[in-house]
Design a protein around this motif. Structure first.
Motif, PDB file in Angstrom:
ATOM      1  N   PHE A 439     -96.628  13.295  17.086  1.00 30.76           N
ATOM      2  CA  PHE A 439     -97.666  13.711  17.809  1.00 30.76           C
ATOM      3  C   PHE A 439     -98.151  12.646  18.842  1.00 30.76           C
ATOM      4  N   ARG A 500     -95.565  19.972  23.961  1.00 33.32           N
ATOM      5  CA  ARG A 500     -95.064  19.508  22.971  1.00 33.32           C
ATOM      6  C   ARG A 500     -93.749  18.920  23.342  1.00 33.32           C
ATOM      7  N   GLU A 507     -98.908  21.766  16.766  1.00 36.74           N
ATOM      8  CA  GLU A 507     -99.464  21.005  17.433  1.00 36.74           C
ATOM      9  C   GLU A 507     -99.131  20.791  18.800  1.00 36.74           C
TER      10      GLU A 507
END
Length: 551
Positions: A439, A500, A507
């Motif tokens: 992340f 992402r 996420e």
């Protein structure tokens, strides 16, 4: 044999707990700023501390082992901790015998409240000062010419590792002053040399060190010292496994220990024992006062330099403080010997004290492992963006997801990597790294490349390379590095763009501000060192068309 077993277990435990860890926090200041063998690099203070020998050690490890792994640092850390415990055993043993010395030292080997010192190689500065300071006190006790000469060398080393060496200089001066007249002159020379060397350093470089001494700190010093004594006593006895990390304002997620009132109660008991001894006419040994003075000097200097983050419960202050408490108690009960029938009871108490230490130590290791994941992921992202990132790009807390990397600037980092190797994840390792690392790598890449979202003009007709994303969220479009995607938002409410790359599907580290309905935007994805695509999604109440997303 039991001491050797405890030392071996402690050495192995430190290496096991740190097996996944890499360079952390202040270590990066040395790696980035002090790689050159120059007077300024070696002698400049770090914060308010002298750091001559830690800098030299770091340079030596870099020269022989490079920067690909921090493992050599952790081996040296474990060796320093074990060596210091062995010296503490020798010191306590002279006063209270083998068994009590063993039971006193064992909890120190696994001192959970001091998890930062036990698990972070940068704290070799504190450990080195305690190790050589202890060795100097033991050497001075011989009151021989050889012992004084050896103590002189040890004190030079203690003062050169960190400013924690200063209390040992003060304590050693008291030890020499309390000698019979015949041995004072020789002992005075043993102390004078390191004092003069430290003074020379301070007059040339040390005066530039940051200082937080203030009238308010002077006024609050007695309260701080009392709280520090209480915290150190509680740490030594396993009463308060404190989760606080002054360096970060947070630490391992553990429950607080017993109420501090228990720590204070123990302090009162020890003071009571001291008074009883005095009332009975039993004088304290001469060796009590040097330790009392050096411990008080340490607590007082820490109090005078207090600022938020340097509370008495700070993990880094528990290690030396607990050792000073053990030394004081050993001198207070000098001559006491344990009966054979009480050995099992004391052994059980030592185990009960050590168990809470182990709990906090493991939690501390988990916390530092999380930091290592972020460090390796953030540095991997910089390397992926190497062809485009600004040399002045900095891993600030907002970008890196951790406040431990402010010393890492892209240009200096690449210079170090070119010479010493990289501690970062490879792109393949990053793709399978823990979720937090993947992340944060996306966040760093967004800023390092950087990705650009600008307004567009006109509309794109139906054609090859366009894909319509339905209302809501869930559908994704792959955006290849080195392309510019045109994003058409149908009339309606604002839409949020999501991106992402290494992060998991649920996420999205990168989120745009709301883009108005009926607008056209251009999203530029710069090329970098890997071919892995970015994944684009939209949160919107209307259809969105993306063109040019896939080559």
């Amino acid at each position: 044999m039991l001491l050797a077993a405890a030392l071996t277990v402690a050495f192995g435990l430190i290496l096991v707990l740190t097996r996944e860890m890499t360079f952390y926090q202040d270590t990066w200041a040395f790696l980035m700023e002090r790689r050159e063998f120059s007077a300024d690099a070696i002698l400049s203070p770090h914060n308010e501390h002298i750091a001559v020998f830690p800098v030299l050690i770091e340079q030596l490890l870099l020269h022989f082992f490079g920067m690909t792994s921090a493992r050599p640092e952790y081996v040296l850390l474990a060796a320093g901790l074990v060596g210091t415990a062995a010296l503490l055993f020798a010191y306590v043993r002279r006063r209270v015998g083998d068994w009590l010395a063993l039971f006193a030292v064992t909890p120190v080997l696994f001192l959970g409240p001091a998890w930062e010192v036990l698990l972070w190689p940068f704290e070799i500065g504190f450990i080195g000062s305690v190790f050589f300071g202890l060795a100097a006190l033991l050497a001075l006790e011989s009151e021989s010419r050889l012992g004084d000469a050896v103590a002189c060398g040890f004190l030079v080393l203690a003062a050169g590792f960190s400013s924690l060496g200063v209390p040992f200089l003060v304590g050693s001066t008291v030890a020499v002053a309390m000698r019979p007249p015949g041995g004072r002159n020789r002992g005075a020379c043993a102390v004078a040399v390191p004092v003069l060397l430290f003074g020379a350093w301070y007059g040339s470089w040390g005066y530039e060190a940051e200082s937080h001494v203030s009238l308010e700190n002077v006024w609050q010093a007695p309260i701080y010292v009392a709280e520090a004594i209480s915290a150190n006593v509680g740490s030594a006895l396993g009463l308060n496994p404190d989760p606080t990390s002054g360096a970060l304002g947070r630490g391992p997620n553990v429950e607080p220990g017993l109420d501090p009132i228990w720590n204070r109660a123990v302090v009162l008991v020890l003071v009571g024992a001291l008074l009883v001894r005095r009332v009975r006419g039993a004088s304290l040994p001469r060796t009590f006062w040097p330790v009392a003075v050096l411990a008080m000097t340490n607590w007082l200097l820490t109090a005078l330099n207090y600022f938020p983050g340097r509370e008495p419960t700070n993990s880094r202050y528990q290690y030396a403080g607990a050792i000073f408490v053990v030394m004081l108690v050993a001198n207070l009960f000098d001559g006491v010997r344990v009966r054979q029938r009480t050995v099992a009871v004391l052994a059980a108490l030592a185990v009960l004290v050590t168990v809470p230490h182990l709990v906090v130590l493991v939690r501390g290791a988990e916390f530092l492992e999380e930091q290592s994941v972020l460090t390796r992921a953030d540095s991997a992202a910089i390397e992926i963006a190497a062809a485009r990132v600004d040399p002045e790009f900095q891993l600030t807390a907002e970008v890196a997801g951790t406040p431990t990397l402010p010393n890492v600037f892209a240009g200096k980092y690449f210079t170090a990597v070119a010479k010493y190797g990289s501690p970062a994840y490879t792109p393949a390792e990053l793709a399978t790294a823990p979720p937090d690392g993947r992340f944060q790598a996306d966040v760093v890449l967004t800023h390092a490349l950087p990705l650009a979202l600008t307004g567009g003009e006109g509309r794109v007709g139906d054609g090859i390379g366009c894909r319509v994303l339905p209302p809501g969220a869930g559908a994704e479009v792959e955006l290849a590095p080195g392309t510019t995607a045109r994003i058409e938002v149908a009339p309606g409410p604002d839409a949020t763009f999501l991106l992402r790359r290494f992060a998991g599907r649920s996420e999205y580290p990168v989120r745009s501000e709301g883009q108005p309905g009926g607008s056209v935007s251009l999203l530029t994805i710069p090329a970098d060192a890997v071919a892995a695509p970015w994944h684009f999604a939209v949160e919107a109440g209307q259809r969105v068309r993306v063109c040019g997303g896939r080559r």
